[in-house]
Design a protein around this motif. Structure first.
Motif, PDB file in Angstrom:
ATOM      1  N   CYS A 174      -1.919  -6.398   3.831  1.00  7.98           N
ATOM      2  CA  CYS A 174      -1.233  -5.558   2.696  1.00  7.98           C
ATOM      3  C   CYS A 174      -1.180  -4.169   3.299  1.00  7.98           C
ATOM      4  CB  CYS A 174      -2.368  -5.885   1.550  1.00  7.98           C
ATOM      5  SG  CYS A 174      -1.939  -4.863   0.379  1.00  7.98           S
TER       6      CYS A 174
ATOM      7  N   LYS B  40       0.100   7.556   4.271  1.00 10.58           N
ATOM      8  CA  LYS B  40      -1.044   6.637   3.722  1.00 10.58           C
ATOM      9  C   LYS B  40      -1.179   5.186   4.194  1.00 10.58           C
ATOM     10  CE  LYS B  40      -2.018   7.335  -0.320  1.00 10.58           C
ATOM     11  NZ  LYS B  40      -2.013   7.466  -2.149  1.00 10.58           N
ATOM     12  N   TYR B  41       0.160   4.675   4.371  1.00 11.90           N
ATOM     13  CA  TYR B  41       0.046   3.226   4.843  1.00 11.90           C
ATOM     14  C   TYR B  41       0.563   2.657   6.117  1.00 11.90           C
ATOM     15  CZ  TYR B  41      -0.119   3.645  -0.275  1.00 11.90           C
ATOM     16  OH  TYR B  41      -0.446   3.648  -1.810  1.00 11.90           O
TER      17      TYR B  41
ATOM     18  N   ARG C 170       4.982   9.314   1.777  1.00  8.40           N
ATOM     19  CA  ARG C 170       3.761   8.793   1.221  1.00  8.40           C
ATOM     20  C   ARG C 170       3.621   7.440   2.107  1.00  8.40           C
ATOM     21  NH1 ARG C 170       5.769   7.957  -3.395  1.00  8.40           N
ATOM     22  NH2 ARG C 170       5.893   5.545  -3.472  1.00  8.40           N
ATOM     23  N   TYR C 171       4.465   6.810   2.236  1.00 10.38           N
ATOM     24  CA  TYR C 171       4.158   5.557   2.932  1.00 10.38           C
ATOM     25  C   TYR C 171       3.819   5.688   4.590  1.00 10.38           C
ATOM     26  CZ  TYR C 171       4.859   1.826  -0.405  1.00 10.38           C
ATOM     27  OH  TYR C 171       4.799   1.076  -1.611  1.00 10.38           O
TER      28      TYR C 171
ATOM     29  N   CYS D  16       3.515  -5.539   0.072  1.00  8.72           N
ATOM     30  CA  CYS D  16       2.759  -4.749  -1.007  1.00  8.72           C
ATOM     31  C   CYS D  16       1.658  -5.763  -1.779  1.00  8.72           C
ATOM     32  CB  CYS D  16       3.772  -4.763  -2.148  1.00  8.72           C
ATOM     33  SG  CYS D  16       3.323  -3.920  -3.444  1.00  8.72           S
ATOM     34  N   LEU D  17       0.462  -4.884  -2.296  1.00  8.18           N
ATOM     35  CA  LEU D  17      -0.499  -5.498  -2.737  1.00  8.18           C
ATOM     36  C   LEU D  17      -0.079  -6.372  -4.153  1.00  8.18           C
ATOM     37  CD1 LEU D  17      -3.529  -5.783  -3.557  1.00  8.18           C
ATOM     38  CD2 LEU D  17      -3.456  -3.701  -4.770  1.00  8.18           C
TER      39      LEU D  17
ATOM     40  N   HIS E   4      -0.995  -1.814   1.448  1.00  5.62           N
ATOM     41  CA  HIS E   4      -1.994  -0.735   0.658  1.00  5.62           C
ATOM     42  C   HIS E   4      -3.535  -0.860   0.805  1.00  5.62           C
ATOM     43  CE1 HIS E   4       1.795  -1.532  -1.589  1.00  5.62           C
ATOM     44  NE2 HIS E   4       1.968   0.016  -1.192  1.00  5.62           N
ATOM     45  N   ARG E   5      -3.887  -1.781   1.728  1.00 10.52           N
ATOM     46  CA  ARG E   5      -5.460  -1.966   1.684  1.00 10.52           C
ATOM     47  C   ARG E   5      -5.702  -1.701   3.488  1.00 10.52           C
ATOM     48  NH1 ARG E   5      -5.358  -0.924  -2.653  1.00 10.52           N
ATOM     49  NH2 ARG E   5      -6.048  -2.136  -4.246  1.00 10.52           N
TER      50      ARG E   5
END
Length: 141
Positions: free
Chosen positions: A117, A79-80, A75-76, A16-17, A119-120
């Motif tokens: 990360c 998106k990630y 979502r995860y 996680c960020l 999220h990036r």
């Protein structure tokens, strides 16, 4: 990574960020200390079905996967490239220690070797593009 790295919902906190940043760093869902606000009020961690054991993985619940977990998974995964449901199923299948070893290898930056990360799109340490590890959940939602 260690046992506290895995949130009750199956998210890997170390990716996680909030966990990786230097300023206002979050210690992760299961560790004592400062957390980002959404972790302090998390409806999954503090779900009444957990009967007061907030660290319990949601896969142990008779209502798994509930709407909250299905929404988080969508979502995860979209998106990630992380599958919280797949993570919990893998822990159940191979055990926590083996799961953590596998994830340590999967989520390492190919350029610098640090954990990336989730999220990036680039490594926070060296700026190298992050490889997406999109995994399909083992069960259908």
């Amino acid at each position: 990574m260690d046992r506290k790295s895995i949130a009750p919902c199956g998210v890997i906190c170390d990716l996680c960020l909030g966990f990786q940043r230097d300023k206002n760093r979050c210690v992760g869902c299961n560790a004592e200390g400062e957390k980002v606000n959404h972790c302090n009020v998390c409806t999954i961690k503090y779900c009444p079905e957990k009967e007061g054991i907030s660290e319990r993985l949601c896969i142990a619940c008779s209502k798994f996967p509930c709407k909250r977990i299905r929404d988080l998974e969508k979502r995860y995964a979209t998106k990630y490239g992380e599958s919280p449901i797949g993570n919990m199923q893998r822990v159940e299948s191979v055990g926590m220690e083996q799961f953590l070893e596998e994830q340590e290898g999967l989520w390492r930056c190919n350029a610098c070797g640090n954990l990336v990360c989730v999220h990036r799109e680039v490594c926070l340490h060296c700026g190298a593009p992050r490889t997406y590890f999109i995994r399909s959940p083992i069960t259908t939602l």
